[in-house]
Design an enzyme around this catalytic site. Structure first.
Site, mmCIF file in Angstrom:
data_model
loop_
_atom_site.group_PDB
_atom_site.id
_atom_site.type_symbol
_atom_site.label_atom_id
_atom_site.label_comp_id
_atom_site.label_asym_id
_atom_site.label_seq_id
_atom_site.Cartn_x
_atom_site.Cartn_y
_atom_site.Cartn_z
ATOM 1 N N ARG A 1 75.158 24.687 -35.786
ATOM 2 C CA ARG A 1 73.793 25.226 -35.746
ATOM 3 C C ARG A 1 72.773 24.220 -35.215
ATOM 4 O O ARG A 1 71.870 24.567 -34.467
ATOM 5 C CB ARG A 1 73.371 25.713 -37.130
ATOM 6 C CG ARG A 1 72.014 26.419 -37.106
ATOM 7 C CD ARG A 1 71.722 27.120 -38.419
ATOM 8 N NE ARG A 1 71.857 26.223 -39.534
ATOM 9 C CZ ARG A 1 72.364 26.560 -40.724
ATOM 10 N NH1 ARG A 1 72.748 27.793 -40.949
ATOM 11 N NH2 ARG A 1 72.470 25.681 -41.688
ATOM 12 N N TYR B 1 46.001 27.163 -27.012
ATOM 13 C CA TYR B 1 46.740 28.401 -26.692
ATOM 14 C C TYR B 1 46.507 29.429 -27.816
ATOM 15 O O TYR B 1 46.723 29.123 -29.004
ATOM 16 C CB TYR B 1 48.220 28.024 -26.558
ATOM 17 C CG TYR B 1 49.191 29.144 -26.383
ATOM 18 C CD1 TYR B 1 49.102 30.009 -25.308
ATOM 19 C CD2 TYR B 1 50.227 29.327 -27.296
ATOM 20 C CE1 TYR B 1 50.020 31.037 -25.149
ATOM 21 C CE2 TYR B 1 51.155 30.338 -27.139
ATOM 22 C CZ TYR B 1 51.045 31.197 -26.066
ATOM 23 O OH TYR B 1 51.961 32.203 -25.911
ATOM 24 N N LYS C 1 58.100 26.907 -19.678
ATOM 25 C CA LYS C 1 57.292 26.790 -18.459
ATOM 26 C C LYS C 1 57.998 25.879 -17.448
ATOM 27 O O LYS C 1 59.028 26.247 -16.931
ATOM 28 C CB LYS C 1 55.884 26.304 -18.796
ATOM 29 C CG LYS C 1 55.237 27.012 -19.990
ATOM 30 C CD LYS C 1 55.020 28.492 -19.747
ATOM 31 C CE LYS C 1 54.368 29.132 -20.962
ATOM 32 N NZ LYS C 1 54.434 30.558 -21.000
ATOM 33 N N ASP D 1 49.656 20.012 -27.502
ATOM 34 C CA ASP D 1 50.448 20.924 -26.680
ATOM 35 C C ASP D 1 50.440 20.307 -25.283
ATOM 36 O O ASP D 1 49.436 20.323 -24.577
ATOM 37 C CB ASP D 1 49.801 22.316 -26.693
ATOM 38 C CG ASP D 1 50.641 23.345 -25.930
ATOM 39 O OD1 ASP D 1 51.355 22.940 -24.996
ATOM 40 O OD2 ASP D 1 50.563 24.534 -26.260
#
Ligand SMILES: Cc1ncc(COP(=O)(O)O)c(C=O)c1O
Length: 385
Positions: free
Chosen positions: A42, A95, A193, A168
């Site tokens: 995981r 954002y 992005k 960010d």
């Protein structure tokens, strides 16, 4: 049942990284139970480990955690460091969904949020910091309006006050700006992005050093964030051409932005890489270059945005950016949700300049501006019958 014939020992060395899929990790013998790490897939196998390693190299960090989207990386990193009773100071140009997360989930957990404008003076920001302030959340250049902020100065102030900082860093993609070198504690990216770069993968990362890195890791493991090996492979593939692509996006955007700045119907060009625009001095001091984003304000009524957008063909109409393609979105409604937004009745449109020929994009923008001028004229002098 048929058992696969090959095991790990027959793998040849290849130029491309290993794509290792798997959930169960087979242990060598019973003595390895509880001692071997990783003992379960995981938290990632060879492919995720290669990506984490590369992202640490890119962002100059020591720990890189992977999340299933950019928003998950932002929310995951905030959750990792904030506790009930804490306050977060958030730059207003963040954002939008990060703001929504702070106002919903974090509020439910007893964490409050206050906002400050991107152009706040350092002294005013210092005055906002209180005993409960745990984290300052930044984005530079800001979402949509691409406002610059003095990140190193804010990071230094925060450290002096014992407050953590998170940025960010999706705009810079880790290439154009290295936040951790400027004193920021956590650098988050929507790898969706520029890093993945082909508009086909959602992923995010948070990169940090030392104790903060350990907090990210602990929280991420306890919540169970995971990304698939196939997606991690695509992010590794994107990383190989990242520097070349972003340079090309930046050069093309500068060409398009310079042309737009000379058009009578364009009231303002927001593009900090363009000389003469707001924030340019700070931008050249801190950033190695621009990416493909440009936002424009048209000298027309807001309704004329429709004519501009519907005339576009090479520019797709759709949210996101950072992929190979050019895109456009209207921004007015999102900007109105901000606390400190100046009222704007003119169309605000964000463009992402892709890898197409900039001359073709300019020709298309010329047509879109003509359509917008026509719509403006029609609105100002409606036909009478
Ligand atoms: C600046 C910024 N950060 C984060 C995100 C979220 O990324 P994702 O779509 O992978 O959740 C976006 C998406 O548009 C963004 O523009």
């Amino acid at each position: 049942m048929i058992h696969p014939a090959a095991d790990g020992e027959v793998l040849l060395r290849t130029a491309a990284p290993v794509l290792q899929r798997g959930t169960t990790v087979l242990l060598d013998n019973s003595d390895c139970f509880g001692k071997s790490s990783p003992s379960y897939g995981r938290s990632g196998l060879a492919t995720q480990e290669a990506l984490r390693h590369s992202l640490c190299e890119l962002e100059h960090g020591e720990v890189a955690e992977l999340y299933p989207s950019g928003l998950a990386a932002l929310s995951g990193a905030i959750l990792a460091v904030c506790r009930s009773g804490d306050e977060i100071l958030i730059c207003d140009t963040i954002y939008g969904p990060t703001r929504r997360f702070a106002e919903t989930t974090m509020a439910d957990y007893g964490v409050t949020a206050r906002y400050f404008p991107a152009d706040i003076a350092l002294g005013e920001l210092e005055a906002l910091i209180g005993l409960a302030t745990r984290l300052i959340v930044l984005e530079a250049p800001g979402s949509l309006t691409l406002d610059m902020i003095d990140v190193p100065a804010i990071a230094t102030l925060a450290r002096t006050c014992g407050v953590l900082t998170l940025i960010d860093n999706t705009y810079a993609a880790g290439v154009l700006f290295k936040p951790l070198d400027h004193g920021v504690d956590i650098s988050v990216q929507a790898l969706t992005k520029y890093v993945c770069g082909h508009s086909d993968v959602f992923m995010g990362c948070a990169v940090a050093r030392g104790e903060v890195g350990a907090m990210l890791k602990r929280s991420s493991r306890s919540i169970g964030w995971a990304v698939s090996s196939d997606d991690a492979y695509l992010a590794l593939r994107g990383l190989r051409t990242l520097h070349t692509r972003i340079e090309r996006h930046g050069a093309a955007a500068l060409e398009v932005a310079s042309w737009l700045a000379a058009q009578p119907l364009v009231r303002e060009v927001m593009c900090p890489a363009l000389p003469g625009t707001v924030g340019h001095d700070l931008f050249v001091r801190d950033y190695a270059g621009g990416n493909g984003l440009i936002t424009i304000v048209l000298d027309a009524p807001e309704t004329a945005a429709t004519a501009f957008l519907d005339a576009l063909r090479l520019f797709g109409l759709g949210y996101s950016w950072g992929g190979f393609e050019s895109l456009a979105i209207p921004c007015n409604d999102q900007i109105r949700q901000r606390r400190f937004a100046a009222p704007c009745e003119s169309p605000v449109i964000r463009l992402h300049v892709g890898l197409e020929n900039p001359a073709d994009l300019i020709s298309e923008l010329q047509i879109a501006l003509s359509a917008c001028a026509q719509a403006k004229d029609n609105e100002q002098s409606p036909r009478t019958y």
